[in-house]
Structure formats: structure tokens, C-alpha cells
Design a protein around this motif. Structure first.
Motif, PDB file in Angstrom:
ATOM      1  N   VAL A   1      62.148  54.429  46.893  1.00  0.00           N
ATOM      2  CA  VAL A   1      61.319  53.779  47.903  1.00  0.00           C
ATOM      3  C   VAL A   1      59.840  54.010  47.607  1.00  0.00           C
ATOM      4  O   VAL A   1      59.016  53.094  47.762  1.00  0.00           O
ATOM      5  N   PHE A   2      59.483  55.209  47.181  1.00  0.00           N
ATOM      6  CA  PHE A   2      58.087  55.497  46.848  1.00  0.00           C
ATOM      7  C   PHE A   2      57.604  54.580  45.737  1.00  0.00           C
ATOM      8  O   PHE A   2      56.526  53.970  45.831  1.00  0.00           O
ATOM      9  N   ALA A   3      58.381  54.470  44.654  1.00  0.00           N
ATOM     10  CA  ALA A   3      57.978  53.630  43.525  1.00  0.00           C
ATOM     11  C   ALA A   3      57.949  52.158  43.926  1.00  0.00           C
ATOM     12  O   ALA A   3      57.064  51.398  43.485  1.00  0.00           O
ATOM     13  N   TRP A   4      58.894  51.748  44.747  1.00  0.00           N
ATOM     14  CA  TRP A   4      58.947  50.360  45.198  1.00  0.00           C
ATOM     15  C   TRP A   4      57.722  50.025  46.053  1.00  0.00           C
ATOM     16  O   TRP A   4      57.104  48.956  45.899  1.00  0.00           O
ATOM     17  N   THR A   5      57.346  50.919  46.933  1.00  0.00           N
ATOM     18  CA  THR A   5      56.208  50.665  47.818  1.00  0.00           C
ATOM     19  C   THR A   5      54.894  50.658  47.062  1.00  0.00           C
ATOM     20  O   THR A   5      53.939  49.997  47.477  1.00  0.00           O
ATOM     21  N   MET A   6      54.835  51.381  45.947  1.00  0.00           N
ATOM     22  CA  MET A   6      53.608  51.392  45.146  1.00  0.00           C
ATOM     23  C   MET A   6      53.193  49.994  44.712  1.00  0.00           C
ATOM     24  O   MET A   6      52.005  49.716  44.514  1.00  0.00           O
TER      25      MET A   6
END
Length: 285
Positions: free
Chosen positions: A214-219
Motif C-alpha cells: 500500500v505504501f508503494a502504491w500510494t507513492m
């Protein structure tokens, strides 16, 4: 007798093809980052390093910091909200309860991102559902500004990320050996103790995987901060868009794209290091 190739080689062909296309696209972005911007034209000039020196400005540091903060907040709150749903999805005794939870969890994936973002604009606006309900209950006298704020952006991003987080957490929870929980209960542990000291540690790999994904996706989020943020909340993708399609400064947009890519890869590498240490500490404790 002819020697046959391993059967899995043919499965590697699509992956290799996608990797080659991605590498070619990244090479083109890298090439553009070293070319001179010609104002008022889509054509580019010769070789220059000015694009890389221009990025050394406070505004771009703040955009990167905002991107990290919003991505971290999204992953954190998506984890908090998704874990109880995932747990109920796996442990529910009635099939119809699991079916309802599955439908509610994955239905947002079938709705376009733009449609969901516009829906949140109707909910979070000054005369939206949230403010109207609070006024009707007498909680507030005038509208609370939620749109065009970081809070509004995080709320929308969390809702987008929850389906993926729920799926990853449900997979981890379903792999738990229930005998470990039963053993702890037989030794006198209360249900709360079993949950916090047995269940959650056993699902830690799924928790970390969901958080990192989720962190990488939101970036790389674009449309949500663009519409919900209204130009007041900028993430790195929005700045790339402004430079590339508003100012037509494609070389500097390429530099910002590379910075965003390396920032995401660096943060993922750091999280992987922290994850490895955490798992090692849990294994030895």
C-alpha cells in the motif's frame, strides 16, 4: 533423442517481454532528463545537467516529504481498518457472513478510480454528506473544511487501498495454525492475550507485506490528490504532471519521475531491512 526445454521457459517469455518494454521506457525517461528544455516548444535541446541542479529547491523537498507522509498515513490507517475485517472474513462461522464481507471488500475494485474520487468529493465537500450530517446532529454550526486538505486526501486513499490490504491480510490470517492459539488458550491465556501475543505475531509477514504494498502504491497516486487536494495537496506524481503537461517541460518532468522512482525503491529497501530485522528479533525472542 532431442532434449526438451524446461516447461517453465515459455512462461518466462511474457515477463521478459514486459521487462524489456519497461526498461526501454525507463531508458527514454533517463535520456530526456539529460536534454535541454526549450521554452514554448515540445522539441528538446542538447545535453545538459541543469535539470538535475534545478531539483535542489525546497519546494521539491517538501513535495517528497508530503508524498512520504501521505503514503505512510494511508498504509497505517488502511492496516488498522482492514485487519478486523480480514479477521472476521476468515474466522466467520456462517458462509453468508463471509460472502457479504468478500463482496463489500472487493466491490470497490470494480469501480473506476475517477468515479470513486468524484464520489468522495460529494461526501467530503462543504455541503457534502459528512458536513450535512454533522450540521443536522448539531455537532457543528458551519462546514468543516475536509476537501483540499491532507486529511481528505488520506481518507480517499485509505478507501482505495483497503481492498488490497484486506486480501493480503486475509491470506496471512488463513495460514495461521489454529493449534498455536488453542495451546495458548489451554495454558490459561485470555482471548485478548491470544489475539495480541499469538495471532498478530503469526500474521506479521502479511501485515508487513500489506503495509509495504500500500505504501508503494500510494507513492504513485495521482488522480486522488489531484482532485481531492485541488492543487493544495501535491504529491510527486502531481508535480510531474504539472511540469510535463502544463509547462511542457518534459526533461524536468523526467528528472522528477526518476527521483520519485528512486525514492520509492529506497523506501522499499529500507522497509525490507527493517522487516528482516523485526522478523529476526521475533524468531530469537
Amino acid at each position: 533423442m532431442t532434449r526438451q526445454r524446461p516447461f517453465f521457459v515459455q512462461f518466462l517469455v511474457p515477463a521478459v517481454l514486459v521487462a524489456v518494454i519497461f526498461a526501454a521506457a525507463m531508458f527514454n525517461v533517463l535520456k530526456y532528463s539529460f536534454l535541454e528544455f526549450v521554452p514554448g516548444s515540445l522539441n528538446v535541446g542538447g545535453f545538459t545537467l541543469e535539470n538535475f541542479t534545478r531539483i535542489n529547491r525546497p519546494i521539491y523537498y517538501w513535495v517528497l516529504l508530503d508524498t512520504f507522509i501521505l503514503s505512510f498515513a494511508t498504509a497505517f490507517f488502511a492496516l488498522l481498518l482492514s485487519y478486523p475485517i480480514s479477521f472476521a472474513l476468515v474466522r466467520a462461522e456462517r458462509n453468508w457472513v463471509r460472502s457479504v464481507l468478500v463482496v463489500l471488500a472487493i466491490t470497490p475494485l470494480f469501480t473506476g478510480e475517477i468515479v470513486r474520487t468524484y464520489s468522495w468529493m460529494l461526501v467530503l465537500g462543504s455541503d457534502g454528506v459528512v458536513n450535512t450530517a454533522l450540521k443536522s446532529l448539531g455537532v457543528i454550526d458551519r462546514s468543516v473544511p475536509i476537501m483540499y486538505t491532507r486529511v481528505g486526501v488520506v481518507i480517499a486513499l485509505v478507501q482505495f487501498a483497503m481492498p488490497v490490504m484486506i486480501i493480503l491480510l486475509a491470506t496471512a490470517i488463513s495460514q495461521i495454525n489454529r493449534d498455536c492459539e488453542k495451546a495458548a488458550a489451554n495454558l490459561g491465556a485470555t482471548p485478548n492475550t491470544v489475539f495480541w501475543w499469538v495471532t498478530i505475531p503469526l500474521t506479521l509477514p502479511g501485515i508487513l507485506s500489506g503495509f509495504v504494498v500500500v505504501f508503494a502504491w500510494t507513492m504513485s497516486a495521482f488522480s486522488t490528490p489531484q482532485l481531492i487536494g485541488g492543487g493544495k495537496v501535491l504529491m510527486i506524481s502531481n508535480v510531474v504532471y504539472l511540469q510535463g503537461f502544463s509547462s511542457f517541460n518534459l526533461p524536468f518532468a523526467a528528472v522528477l519521475s526518476l527521483v520519485a522512482l528512486f525514492a520509492a525503491l529506497g523506501s522499499l529497501a529500507l522497509m525490507k531491512l527493517l522487516t528482516a530485522r523485526l522478523e529476526q528479533n521475533m524468531a530469537t525472542s
